[in-house]
Design a protein around this motif. Structure first.
Motif, mmCIF file in Angstrom:
data_model
loop_
_atom_site.group_PDB
_atom_site.id
_atom_site.type_symbol
_atom_site.label_atom_id
_atom_site.label_comp_id
_atom_site.label_asym_id
_atom_site.label_seq_id
_atom_site.Cartn_x
_atom_site.Cartn_y
_atom_site.Cartn_z
ATOM 1 N N ASN A 1 -2.395 -10.531 19.694
ATOM 2 C CA ASN A 1 -2.380 -9.692 21.213
ATOM 3 C C ASN A 1 -2.700 -10.494 22.467
ATOM 4 N N THR A 2 -3.649 -11.221 22.150
ATOM 5 C CA THR A 2 -4.247 -12.224 23.299
ATOM 6 C C THR A 2 -3.340 -13.262 23.648
ATOM 7 N N GLY A 3 -2.816 -13.783 22.422
ATOM 8 C CA GLY A 3 -1.835 -15.043 22.676
ATOM 9 C C GLY A 3 -0.743 -14.758 23.385
ATOM 10 N N ILE A 4 0.053 -13.490 23.004
ATOM 11 C CA ILE A 4 1.285 -13.277 23.528
ATOM 12 C C ILE A 4 0.929 -12.816 24.824
ATOM 13 N N PHE A 5 -0.099 -12.318 25.403
ATOM 14 C CA PHE A 5 -0.380 -11.954 26.585
ATOM 15 C C PHE A 5 -0.684 -13.004 27.497
ATOM 16 N N CYS A 6 -1.243 -14.254 27.109
ATOM 17 C CA CYS A 6 -1.595 -15.461 27.705
ATOM 18 C C CYS A 6 -0.191 -16.297 27.953
ATOM 19 N N ILE A 7 0.817 -16.283 26.761
ATOM 20 C CA ILE A 7 1.911 -16.894 26.896
ATOM 21 C C ILE A 7 2.720 -16.301 27.963
ATOM 22 N N GLY A 8 2.844 -15.024 28.073
ATOM 23 C CA GLY A 8 3.479 -14.267 29.008
ATOM 24 C C GLY A 8 3.046 -14.393 30.409
ATOM 25 N N LEU A 9 1.987 -14.355 30.339
ATOM 26 C CA LEU A 9 1.206 -14.672 31.968
ATOM 27 C C LEU A 9 1.600 -15.969 32.476
ATOM 28 N N LEU A 10 1.319 -16.819 31.576
ATOM 29 C CA LEU A 10 1.476 -18.435 32.260
ATOM 30 C C LEU A 10 2.803 -18.640 32.520
ATOM 31 N N THR A 11 3.782 -17.955 31.671
ATOM 32 C CA THR A 11 5.264 -18.221 31.761
ATOM 33 C C THR A 11 5.884 -17.662 33.076
ATOM 34 N N PHE A 12 5.616 -16.242 33.109
ATOM 35 C CA PHE A 12 6.257 -15.500 33.988
ATOM 36 C C PHE A 12 5.457 -15.053 35.091
ATOM 37 N N TYR A 13 4.339 -14.960 35.137
ATOM 38 C CA TYR A 13 3.286 -14.547 36.326
ATOM 39 C C TYR A 13 2.293 -15.500 36.823
ATOM 40 N N ARG A 14 2.805 -16.766 36.853
ATOM 41 C CA ARG A 14 1.677 -17.616 37.391
ATOM 42 C C ARG A 14 1.301 -17.279 38.868
ATOM 43 N N ASP A 15 2.200 -16.774 39.601
ATOM 44 C CA ASP A 15 1.692 -16.616 40.943
ATOM 45 C C ASP A 15 0.591 -15.330 40.999
ATOM 46 N N VAL A 16 0.829 -14.333 40.132
ATOM 47 C CA VAL A 16 -0.104 -13.212 39.857
ATOM 48 C C VAL A 16 -1.493 -13.637 39.519
ATOM 49 N N ALA A 17 -1.523 -14.751 38.551
ATOM 50 C CA ALA A 17 -2.590 -15.001 38.093
ATOM 51 C C ALA A 17 -3.544 -16.180 39.117
ATOM 52 N N THR A 18 -2.503 -16.866 39.915
ATOM 53 C CA THR A 18 -3.000 -17.556 40.890
ATOM 54 C C THR A 18 -3.679 -16.616 41.902
ATOM 55 N N LEU A 19 -3.178 -15.483 42.266
ATOM 56 C CA LEU A 19 -4.032 -14.538 42.991
ATOM 57 C C LEU A 19 -5.285 -14.240 42.441
ATOM 58 N N TRP A 20 -5.295 -13.875 41.249
ATOM 59 C CA TRP A 20 -6.660 -13.464 40.324
ATOM 60 C C TRP A 20 -7.497 -14.371 40.728
ATOM 61 N N MET A 21 -7.121 -15.781 40.642
ATOM 62 C CA MET A 21 -7.929 -16.956 40.507
ATOM 63 C C MET A 21 -8.560 -17.203 41.733
ATOM 64 N N GLY A 22 -7.849 -17.105 42.734
ATOM 65 C CA GLY A 22 -8.497 -16.980 44.159
ATOM 66 C C GLY A 22 -9.913 -16.781 44.419
ATOM 67 N N GLY A 23 -10.228 -15.815 43.895
ATOM 68 C CA GLY A 23 -11.879 -15.422 44.173
ATOM 69 C C GLY A 23 -12.851 -15.993 43.224
ATOM 70 N N THR A 24 -12.358 -17.048 42.341
ATOM 71 C CA THR A 24 -13.361 -17.541 41.603
ATOM 72 C C THR A 24 -13.612 -19.005 41.754
ATOM 73 N N THR A 25 -13.986 -19.800 40.952
ATOM 74 C CA THR A 25 -14.433 -20.910 40.991
ATOM 75 C C THR A 25 -13.687 -21.800 40.436
ATOM 76 N N TYR A 26 -12.632 -21.126 39.654
ATOM 77 C CA TYR A 26 -11.891 -22.130 38.746
ATOM 78 C C TYR A 26 -10.749 -22.671 39.786
ATOM 79 N N SER A 27 -10.208 -23.844 39.250
ATOM 80 C CA SER A 27 -9.305 -24.600 39.925
ATOM 81 C C SER A 27 -7.941 -24.862 39.121
ATOM 82 N N ASN A 28 -8.302 -24.831 38.029
ATOM 83 C CA ASN A 28 -7.007 -24.913 37.050
ATOM 84 C C ASN A 28 -6.558 -23.807 36.570
ATOM 85 N N LEU A 29 -5.445 -23.178 36.433
ATOM 86 C CA LEU A 29 -4.650 -22.114 36.167
ATOM 87 C C LEU A 29 -5.115 -21.761 34.698
ATOM 88 N N ILE A 30 -4.555 -22.684 33.804
ATOM 89 C CA ILE A 30 -4.769 -22.463 32.426
ATOM 90 C C ILE A 30 -6.040 -22.432 32.078
#
Length: 201
Positions: free
Chosen positions: A135-164
């Motif tokens: 369940n989580t693996g397919i979600f991660c693959i989908g997120l990193l393949t097709f929604y990198r800009d969305v994930a980048t927006l989520w990452m904006g308010g955190t201390t992480y600098s690497n999307l993966i």
């Protein structure tokens, strides 16, 4: 013939009861979040159905789970998922459905393979682990393949600098670990339920 019909009815009734549990657990879990992603307690009845009634039952229960997630996504009840839906509506619905169905199907296939080789208990634990992994693996693959800009927006308010790293630790890390631990802890209880059900027959 009577035994087959009885078994078919028990499978239908048991799957229906577990479907109701999937809905209740998923609706309840929707309010329990770490970051933009909800916990998924409904994997437990999916695993139970996959083990008790086979891969098709597991896939059906995974589909019920996927449908509830899809409804929350499309209606905006899950804000993070709705951002994904806004970007790619059809793909987001497909992703919601596929990850749930695959999780239930794989759990059932694993358990059946272990039972076939006379190792039901190890199969139960492996199936319980496989469900959140798929369940989580397919979600991660989908997120990193097709929604990198969305994930980048989520990452904006955190201390992480690497999307993966953010995806693995910030989004799904705690959620996945909780789901995994819950499934593994409940596995002995699931085994007792299965033993009681089969002893009755």
């Amino acid at each position: 013939m009577v035994t087959q019909n009885k078994k078919r009815i028990e499978t239908l009734v048991g799957t229906a009861v577990l479907s109701a549990l999937v809905v209740v657990f998923q609706v309840f879990a929707a309010g329990v979040k770490v970051g933009p992603v909800s916990f998924t307690f409904s994997l437990v009845p999916i695993v139970l159905g996959a083990i008790l009634y086979g891969p098709l039952s597991g896939a059906f229960l995974g589909g019920v789970f996927g449908l509830v997630v899809t409804i929350a996504t499309v209606t905006g009840a899950d804000v993070g998922a709705y951002m994904m839906f806004e970007k790619l509506p059809v793909l987001t619905v497909v992703l919601c459905m596929v990850k749930g169905i695959a999780a239930g199907l794989v759990s059932g296939l694993i358990c059946r393979a272990f039972v076939k080789h006379n190792h039901p208990l190890p199969g139960l634990f492996v199936a319980a682990i496989a469900c959140p992994v798929v369940n989580t693996g397919i979600f991660c693959i989908g997120l990193l393949t097709f929604y990198r800009d969305v994930a980048t927006l989520w990452m904006g308010g955190t201390t992480y600098s690497n999307l993966i790293v953010y995806t693995l630790l910030g989004i799904v890390g705690v959620n996945f670990l909780v789901e995994l631990v819950v499934n593994v802890i409940l596995a002995p209880g699931i085994e007792r339920v299965i033993y009681a059900v089969r002893k009755r027959h």
